[in-house]
Design a protein around this motif. Structure first.
Motif, mmCIF file in Angstrom:
data_model
loop_
_atom_site.group_PDB
_atom_site.id
_atom_site.type_symbol
_atom_site.label_atom_id
_atom_site.label_comp_id
_atom_site.label_asym_id
_atom_site.label_seq_id
_atom_site.Cartn_x
_atom_site.Cartn_y
_atom_site.Cartn_z
ATOM 1 N N ALA A 60 39.970 70.080 -4.784
ATOM 2 C CA ALA A 60 41.390 69.694 -4.820
ATOM 3 C C ALA A 60 42.109 70.404 -5.947
ATOM 4 O O ALA A 60 41.851 70.110 -7.128
ATOM 5 C CB ALA A 60 41.518 68.184 -4.980
ATOM 6 N N PRO A 61 43.024 71.334 -5.639
ATOM 7 C CA PRO A 61 43.840 71.939 -6.697
ATOM 8 C C PRO A 61 44.770 70.881 -7.291
ATOM 9 O O PRO A 61 45.181 69.931 -6.620
ATOM 10 C CB PRO A 61 44.636 73.024 -5.963
ATOM 11 C CG PRO A 61 43.951 73.193 -4.640
ATOM 12 C CD PRO A 61 43.321 71.892 -4.314
ATOM 13 N N ARG A 62 45.116 71.065 -8.549
ATOM 14 C CA ARG A 62 46.010 70.106 -9.194
ATOM 15 C C ARG A 62 47.404 70.236 -8.592
ATOM 16 O O ARG A 62 47.853 71.327 -8.201
ATOM 17 C CB ARG A 62 46.035 70.316 -10.689
ATOM 18 C CG ARG A 62 46.569 71.647 -11.160
ATOM 19 C CD ARG A 62 46.382 71.785 -12.647
ATOM 20 N NE ARG A 62 46.959 73.024 -13.170
ATOM 21 C CZ ARG A 62 46.776 73.457 -14.412
ATOM 22 N NH1 ARG A 62 46.048 72.770 -15.256
ATOM 23 N NH2 ARG A 62 47.325 74.575 -14.818
ATOM 24 N N LYS A 63 48.118 69.125 -8.534
ATOM 25 C CA LYS A 63 49.416 69.090 -7.851
ATOM 26 C C LYS A 63 50.570 69.435 -8.768
ATOM 27 O O LYS A 63 51.679 69.674 -8.293
ATOM 28 C CB LYS A 63 49.621 67.702 -7.243
ATOM 29 C CG LYS A 63 48.583 67.355 -6.180
ATOM 30 C CD LYS A 63 48.830 65.983 -5.593
ATOM 31 C CE LYS A 63 47.790 65.645 -4.531
ATOM 32 N NZ LYS A 63 47.992 64.305 -3.939
ATOM 33 N N SER A 64 50.358 69.407 -10.082
ATOM 34 C CA SER A 64 51.437 69.731 -11.020
ATOM 35 C C SER A 64 50.834 70.449 -12.212
ATOM 36 O O SER A 64 49.650 70.751 -12.247
ATOM 37 C CB SER A 64 52.154 68.450 -11.467
ATOM 38 O OG SER A 64 51.261 67.604 -12.172
ATOM 39 N N ARG A 65 51.681 70.714 -13.222
ATOM 40 C CA ARG A 65 51.182 71.395 -14.411
ATOM 41 C C ARG A 65 50.189 70.534 -15.183
ATOM 42 O O ARG A 65 49.330 71.043 -15.894
ATOM 43 C CB ARG A 65 52.344 71.773 -15.334
ATOM 44 C CG ARG A 65 53.229 72.878 -14.759
ATOM 45 C CD ARG A 65 54.330 73.230 -15.744
ATOM 46 N NE ARG A 65 55.125 74.348 -15.257
ATOM 47 C CZ ARG A 65 54.829 75.623 -15.465
ATOM 48 N NH1 ARG A 65 53.749 75.932 -16.155
ATOM 49 N NH2 ARG A 65 55.585 76.585 -14.996
ATOM 50 N N ASP B 20 42.208 70.915 -11.905
ATOM 51 C CA ASP B 20 41.657 71.122 -10.579
ATOM 52 C C ASP B 20 40.346 70.355 -10.455
ATOM 53 O O ASP B 20 39.592 70.231 -11.425
ATOM 54 C CB ASP B 20 41.421 72.609 -10.327
ATOM 55 C CG ASP B 20 42.687 73.428 -10.552
ATOM 56 O OD1 ASP B 20 43.737 73.036 -10.021
ATOM 57 O OD2 ASP B 20 42.616 74.459 -11.253
ATOM 58 N N ALA B 21 40.072 69.853 -9.253
ATOM 59 C CA ALA B 21 38.891 69.016 -9.059
ATOM 60 C C ALA B 21 37.931 69.654 -8.074
ATOM 61 O O ALA B 21 38.320 70.004 -6.953
ATOM 62 C CB ALA B 21 39.298 67.629 -8.578
ATOM 63 N N ARG C 81 43.177 77.133 -1.126
ATOM 64 C CA ARG C 81 44.270 76.777 -2.034
ATOM 65 C C ARG C 81 43.809 76.857 -3.490
ATOM 66 O O ARG C 81 44.535 77.360 -4.352
ATOM 67 C CB ARG C 81 44.786 75.376 -1.711
ATOM 68 C CG ARG C 81 45.547 75.282 -0.403
ATOM 69 C CD ARG C 81 46.398 74.017 -0.337
ATOM 70 N NE ARG C 81 45.594 72.809 -0.452
ATOM 71 C CZ ARG C 81 45.041 72.181 0.594
ATOM 72 N NH1 ARG C 81 45.202 72.679 1.811
ATOM 73 N NH2 ARG C 81 44.355 71.076 0.424
ATOM 74 N N LEU C 82 42.627 76.348 -3.776
ATOM 75 C CA LEU C 82 42.133 76.397 -5.138
ATOM 76 C C LEU C 82 41.897 77.836 -5.593
ATOM 77 O O LEU C 82 42.191 78.194 -6.743
ATOM 78 C CB LEU C 82 40.824 75.602 -5.258
ATOM 79 C CG LEU C 82 40.160 75.609 -6.640
ATOM 80 C CD1 LEU C 82 41.092 75.045 -7.703
ATOM 81 C CD2 LEU C 82 38.856 74.824 -6.620
ATOM 82 N N GLU C 83 41.380 78.659 -4.715
ATOM 83 C CA GLU C 83 41.145 80.061 -5.062
ATOM 84 C C GLU C 83 42.444 80.750 -5.449
ATOM 85 O O GLU C 83 42.483 81.536 -6.407
ATOM 86 C CB GLU C 83 40.484 80.771 -3.886
ATOM 87 C CG GLU C 83 40.020 82.178 -4.207
ATOM 88 C CD GLU C 83 39.251 82.797 -3.050
ATOM 89 O OE1 GLU C 83 38.606 83.826 -3.267
ATOM 90 O OE2 GLU C 83 39.308 82.241 -1.932
#
Length: 823
Positions: free
Chosen positions: A556-561, A565-566, A634-636
């Motif tokens: 899971a990429p982080r949704k904000s600043r 990332d998880a 997305r994370l990449e």
């Protein structure tokens, strides 16, 4: 302020001040600078030239005396009462401690000032310490110290010179005099003259103190004369060469065997012998010495008796039972500790007893290598401690068991929270890995995540992913010929029933394979990665992890600043979490294991891949399958321009001590070093944190130091200790690895304890109860126990003897009341 807190000086009152040990043990130049600072503040020079120092802290005054003496001066410390006036009344103040100092160059103790001008060289005269009083202090256990200098002297606290002691020689005496056997005695502790004197007093049964003082009766002279005659005829050869090596001892034994014959060889004592200079630690040296002596005994067909010191940890037992045990020779780990084998498996050390597996170890260069162990065995029951690391890894070991820390090999008892321990950054691939079909690897990963394979229940798989469902169906049909039936559930959820696996009496196909792997019947909180899977290649390990993540994994990429990332895998099986972390280590990814509990439910365990560098490595090596593929893309994309955070992957701060030492040796100031690195000057702030591997390599390149470069590029990850707690008493085991003298305990670098117990055919302990109990009956005061802890070809047990301290002699209990025979 931080520096003072670190030294323990912040916030203490004047009467509690002291000089930290770091400065007392520093170089001569540093000690001289400390002394100058102290003398410039609370010191003075009298008009006749002598120097004095005064403080209300006795400890500080003693520290000043130690500094002066270490610099070649003379210093005495005395106390005196002080007074002061308050509102016209005279009151008693704190006691003051005054140091009277004399030094060959007293001006060197002061900075340029009026004090320095007054300090005059003292007349040279020889100072001798004088006994002021001799007072009883307490009854306590004492320790003997052996030195190899001909004077047999050493320096103790306060620079007082004293003498060392030695142990009895009854075995050699009995063999040489009564059995007429040829004995070679290698004494690394005592001189030949001292040994002969002890033998003479023991054989004649004359008080050794009377011999030293010359206060002998006519009967004593007669016994000494007769004993001297018997000793002169005994074929006992004494060699008191100090610091013998194993090769030198072998050469002496071979020469005597050829020239005179040899029936017994005695070494007093083992820890004073020298091994090869290339050995990394003294423990490895002792192990090599013990193995060499065993080989010598076999070669010459003679018994070799070696005296050895026993750890003082026996005195810390909570049960107050101080009898030595065989387990006191070993410092070990609990039976559930997982040993990393060279074939990729992780096996509990209790299951390796009696074998000699090839294990993973750490070389002196910090490289993870395969090494052949010699033996694994049960040691006994010992008190153990649990050491918990920030990564979630744990190791349970005895207090004296050694682990690789930032400051070198340290015992568990020497470690504290915040210290760093070495774990493997990556586990090597087996030389000859096993090979499964990729479909089987994918199937076992999917079933461990979302499958159910309980005994007495149908084999099922539940998912909402079409990709996962397809791979399971194809693998079950093509690899095992099973029948797969799909049952729809809510929304897109559905269940696959995998049938045709036989029954409990005749399992076959997929059910039989799961039984063969040893995972059939496991509930969700009991699930594990099969042991055989660890023997796969790194490529198939990646396939297994990819399909595990497709079930209960998260990308899971982080949704904000804010946030991070998880990438993690969740399970309620602690064993499965540990297995997943170990599989990731095969791919060079150091994961962290954490847990959380909600209400009365079972705790959940999370295996997290943190940091941009490890997450990139995960996406490259493991990748994603099915429902995780869009998340991985997305994370990449998010990680493309993300900078690596080095707050976790750092090396111990102790590395900076070597950096600063090299800077001093090469004359590089902190300002100059900042310029060479192209950074702004920040004083000591450059060394207040744990450096990253890249930063340490930068220092290594500037200072041209191979050791720093090795630390910066080693295959080790330095994990932080977050807890050390007692864990009760358990059976413990040990594993000996020649060469590296260490092994990986589930990735944690663990030292083995040497080979004394393993190499010896017979192990004897001497125990005197009177050394620990004062209220013994008179008839038991001199009773000693000879404890036979190990005998390869005979029984073990305890034999009671009598120790006659005035003669330094042991006798049978039956001879307790026997009087010396007249001569």
């Amino acid at each position: 302020m931080e520096a003072l807190r670190g030294l323990g000086l912040w916030g203490i009152r004047s009467e509690a001040k002291f000089v930290p040990d770091t400065y007392l043990d520093a170089s001569r130049e540093a000690r001289l600078e400390v002394l100058r600072g102290l003398m410039d503040t609370d010191g003075w020079a009298e008009r006749w030239g002598s120097a004095q120092f005064c403080s209300t802290s006795e400890r500080l005054a003693r520290n000043v005396a130690e500094l002066v003496r270490s610099l070649g001066g003379w210093c005495s410390v005395r106390s005196r009462p002080t007074t002061y006036r308050h509102r016209g009344q005279k009151r008693a103040g704190r006691r003051a401690w005054v140091c009277n100092i004399q030094h060959a160059e007293p001006q060197s103790m002061f900075s340029p000032s009026a004090k320095r001008a007054r300090a005059l060289p003292a007349p040279r005269r020889r100072r001798r310490p004088v006994f002021l009083s001799i007072e009883p202090a307490r009854v306590t256990e004492t320790q003997c110290i052996a030195v190899t200098h001909p004077s047999r002297l050493y320096v103790t606290d306060d620079y007082v010179v004293t003498h060392n002691t030695a142990f009895v020689l009854n075995i050699a005496q009995h063999v040489g005099i009564h059995l007429r056997g040829r004995v070679l005695l290698l004494s690394l502790e005592m001189s030949a003259q001292q040994i002969v004197q002890r033998m003479l007093c023991s054989e004649a049964k004359v008080d050794s103190q009377a011999v030293r003082t010359g206060r002998l009766s006519s009967a004593d002279w007669a016994r000494l004369t007769a004993a001297a005659g018997r000793l002169s005829e005994a074929p006992i050869f004494i060699d008191d060469s100090p610091a013998l090596t194993v090769l030198e001892a072998r050469a002496k034994a071979r020469r005597m065997k050829a020239e005179h014959g040899l029936d017994l060889m005695v070494i007093d004592y083992l820890q004073l012998m020298r091994g090869r200079a290339a050995m990394e630690s003294r423990q490895q040296e002792i192990s090599e010495i013990s193995r060499s002596l065993k080989a010598l005994a076999k070669e010459l067909t003679i018994p070799v008796v070696a005296l050895s010191q026993l750890s003082r940890a026996v005195e810390s037992r909570a049960t107050r039972d101080f009898r030595p045990q065989l387990s006191d020779l070993r410092e070990c780990v609990t039976g559930d500790t997982l040993a990393c084998l060279a074939d990729g498996r992780r096996v509990a050390i209790r299951d390796l007893v009696g074998t000699a597996p090839e294990v993973l170890a750490m070389s002196p260069a910090g490289v993870i290598v395969a090494a052949k162990s010699e033996r694994v065995w049960l040691v006994g029951r010992r008190n153990v401690f649990t050491v918990r690391l920030a990564s979630g890894r744990t190791i349970r070991a005895t207090e004296q068991h050694r682990l690789c820390s930032g400051g070198g090999w340290r015992t568990v008892g020497q470690l504290s929270v915040g210290d760093r321990l070495a774990i493997a950054r990556r586990l090597p691939e087996p030389v000859s890995p096993d090979r499964w079909s990729d479909l089987r690897v994918a199937l076992v990963g999917q079933l461990i995540g979302d499958g159910s394979y309980l005994s007495g229940k149908p084999l099922r798989y539940t998912t909402s992913s079409e990709a996962n469902s397809t791979i399971v169906s194809v693998a079950a049909r093509e690899e095992f010929g099973c029948e797969v039936t799909r049952y729809a559930g809510r929304s897109c959820w559905h269940q696959l029933l995998i049938s045709g696996n036989g029954n409990r009496w005749h399992p076959h196909r997929l059910g039989g394979w799961l039984r063969q792997l040893g995972i059939f019947g496991q509930r969700s909180y009991e699930k594990r990665i099969p042991e055989a899977a660890f023997q796969l290649s790194d490529g198939q390990i990646a396939v297994l992890l990819r399909h595990l993540w497709a079930t209960d994994g998260t990308i899971a990429p982080r949704k904000s600043r804010r946030g991070s990332d998880a990438v993690f895998y969740s399970t309620n099986s602690p064993g499965l979490a540990s297995d997943v972390a170990a599989l990731l280590l095969r791919l060079g990814i150091v994961a962290r294991i954490s847990s959380a509990r909600k209400g009365a439910y079972r705790p959940s365990f999370f295996v997290a891949v943190s940091g941009a560098a490890d997450q990139r490595r995960f996406l490259e090596a493991v990748g994603a399958f099915g429902p995780r593929e869009p998340q991985a893309r997305r994370l990449e994309a998010c990680l493309v321009n993300r900078r690596n955070n080095t707050n976790v992957d750092t090396v111990p701060r102790e590395s900076f001590e070597r950096v600063k030492g090299l800077m001093r040796a090469q004359g590089i100031s902190q300002r100059r070093m900042a310029a060479l690195r192209g950074t702004a000057y920040g004083g000591t702030s450059h060394f207040r944190f744990a450096p990253s591997r890249a930063l340490l390599k930068e220092y290594a390149d500037i200072l041209s130091d191979g050791n720093l470069r090795t630390t910066a590029t080693s295959e080790l990850f330095w994990d932080r200790i977050v807890g050390i707690e007692p864990a009760g008493e358990e059976e413990v085991f040990d594993l000996t690895v020649p060469g590296p003298a260490c092994w990986l305990a589930d990735g944690i670098v663990s030292h083995n304890s040497g080979a004394l117990e393993q190499d010896a055919d017979v192990i004897l302990f001497l125990y005197r109860q009177s050394q620990y109990k004062e209220d013994l009956p008179p008839e038991e005061a001199n009773i000693a126990d000879v404890i036979i802890g190990k005998q390869r070809n005979g029984p073990v047990g305890t034999v009671k003897v009598v120790f006659l301290p005035q003669y330094a002699r042991f006798e049978n209990v039956a001879d307790l009341h026997r009087q010396p025979q007249p001569f």
